[in-house]
Enzyme design. Sequence first.
Site, PDB file in Angstrom:
ATOM      1  N   THR A  29      37.229  84.050  99.134  1.00  0.00           N
ATOM      2  CA  THR A  29      36.824  82.646  99.201  1.00  0.00           C
ATOM      3  C   THR A  29      37.714  81.826  98.273  1.00  0.00           C
ATOM      4  OG1 THR A  29      34.558  83.151  99.780  1.00  0.00           O
ATOM      5  CG2 THR A  29      34.918  81.077  98.631  1.00  0.00           C
ATOM      6  N   HIS A 177      31.246  90.501 108.061  1.00  0.00           N
ATOM      7  CA  HIS A 177      30.947  90.573 106.618  1.00  0.00           C
ATOM      8  C   HIS A 177      29.529  91.117 106.436  1.00  0.00           C
ATOM      9  CE1 HIS A 177      30.811  89.973 102.440  1.00  0.00           C
ATOM     10  NE2 HIS A 177      31.276  88.746 102.337  1.00  0.00           N
ATOM     11  N   ASN A 180      28.245  92.471  99.948  1.00  0.00           N
ATOM     12  CA  ASN A 180      28.129  91.518  98.836  1.00  0.00           C
ATOM     13  C   ASN A 180      26.896  90.619  98.846  1.00  0.00           C
ATOM     14  OD1 ASN A 180      30.501  92.651  98.016  1.00  0.00           O
ATOM     15  ND2 ASN A 180      31.802  90.999  98.788  1.00  0.00           N
ATOM     16  N   TYR A 182      25.209  89.117 101.279  1.00  0.00           N
ATOM     17  CA  TYR A 182      25.020  88.053 102.269  1.00  0.00           C
ATOM     18  C   TYR A 182      24.089  88.548 103.396  1.00  0.00           C
ATOM     19  CZ  TYR A 182      28.407  85.916  99.274  1.00  0.00           C
ATOM     20  OH  TYR A 182      29.012  85.401  98.157  1.00  0.00           O
ATOM     21  N   ASN A 237      25.135  89.216  93.724  1.00  0.00           N
ATOM     22  CA  ASN A 237      24.162  88.387  94.448  1.00  0.00           C
ATOM     23  C   ASN A 237      22.751  88.981  94.391  1.00  0.00           C
ATOM     24  OD1 ASN A 237      25.607  86.098  95.206  1.00  0.00           O
ATOM     25  ND2 ASN A 237      26.492  87.108  97.001  1.00  0.00           N
TER      26      ASN A 237
HETATM   27  C1  PHB Z   1      32.470  84.406  96.031  1.00  0.00           C
HETATM   28  O1  PHB Z   1      32.794  83.297  96.418  1.00  0.00           O
HETATM   29  O2  PHB Z   1      32.280  84.656  94.845  1.00  0.00           O
HETATM   30  C2  PHB Z   1      32.355  85.492  97.023  1.00  0.00           C
HETATM   31  C3  PHB Z   1      32.359  85.198  98.369  1.00  0.00           C
HETATM   32  C4  PHB Z   1      32.249  86.206  99.282  1.00  0.00           C
HETATM   33  C5  PHB Z   1      32.146  87.498  98.846  1.00  0.00           C
HETATM   34  C6  PHB Z   1      32.144  87.814  97.509  1.00  0.00           C
HETATM   35  C7  PHB Z   1      32.259  86.792  96.594  1.00  0.00           C
HETATM   36  O3  PHB Z   1      32.030  88.479  99.724  1.00  0.00           O
END
Ligand code: PHB
Length: 368
Positions: A29, A177, A180, A182, A237
């Site tokens: 990102t 994705h 992490n 999400y 997260n």
């Molecule tokens: C972040 O923006 O910190 C971020 C975004 C997506 C990810 C991991 C971290 O999979």
Amino acid sequence: MSESKNLFLTNYNLSGLELPNRVIMAPMTRSRAGDGNVPTEMNAKYYKQRASAGLIISEGTQISPQGVGYPWTPGIHSNGQVEGWKKVTKAVHEADGRIFAQLWHVGRISHPVFHDGDLPVAPSAVKPEGEAFTASGMKEFVTPRALETEEIPGVIEDYANAAENAIAAGFDGVEIHGANGYLIDQFIQDSTNKRTDRYGGSVKNRARFALEVTEAVAEAIGAEKTGIRLSPSGEFNDMHDSNPKQTFGYLIEQLNQFDLAYLHLVEPLTDVSDMKNYADNVAVHFRNVYDGTLITCGNYDRESGIRALENDHADLVAYATLYLANPDLPERFAANAGLNEPDRETFYGGDEKGYLDYPFMEETEEVA
Ligand code: PHB
């Protein structure tokens, strides 16, 4: 170059897509999309600079307005966004590169400011610890709204439509994705999935959403163009699973049925207690479970990346911040050259500074 044949520089056939090397650019990102979350010429230049990667995996790109959770991150659900991505894929292909789009729905890692005041959605109404990053500063996360069972097919369709849009935009494939913390990960892990329908409870039920998304995307664009990313140890997260070896073992074993382009495993983004679940790293543990191409990602340097390939822990090695800071990372690895340092201050948001201005090797003086 040295004795070690440097497996980095050998080519790899990724389900028919010929990669010239095994140095992969990890999804990152950067929060620099234009109005309407549309990719810009600046974004195209950034990816083009990195086109010598074996494969570029794009930053997370939203599959729907519901999937948004960060400012200035690109989407792939509107016509304008598809047109914007065409600039990126054209630039990368003109430079002989290859690029997959990462399909992203953040689930509960969002805030009502991104949804006209409505709550973000998630498998269950479990509030994450921490704060959302918004255009007007950090805001405490809220308790999300649990998706109704009847809504889930629509979300799966959003992934499939986004995958079709990605191919229309010129991408060589997509990465789902599932990592992490999400949406997909929120379904997989039991700290965030408290559902009592067929998407919650048992390991099989918690894996169902990930598998149905995978099936829908593979059907839409072809399994050979579909990869998936998972983080079986991550606490990033505010994630946790009571038995990650079992949970992810089942899911990864099930993924074998699709004959995907790849499975991409993330080592922990943070220091985590969950690593006690694994004897070594995550890739080593799941290498024996997954039959297909494995990408490993997580704080590798040149030497540890070569070692991972030599020891057959993975087929491909992905680099995140080192890639951000070194547009010509494969060439630097080939020459065993010095590396630019990533500048954290410019990771997210802003302009060309810290984005387009990291020097290429010929511009740096020192070669080790
Ligand atoms: C972040 O923006 O910190 C971020 C975004 C997506 C990810 C991991 C971290 O999979």
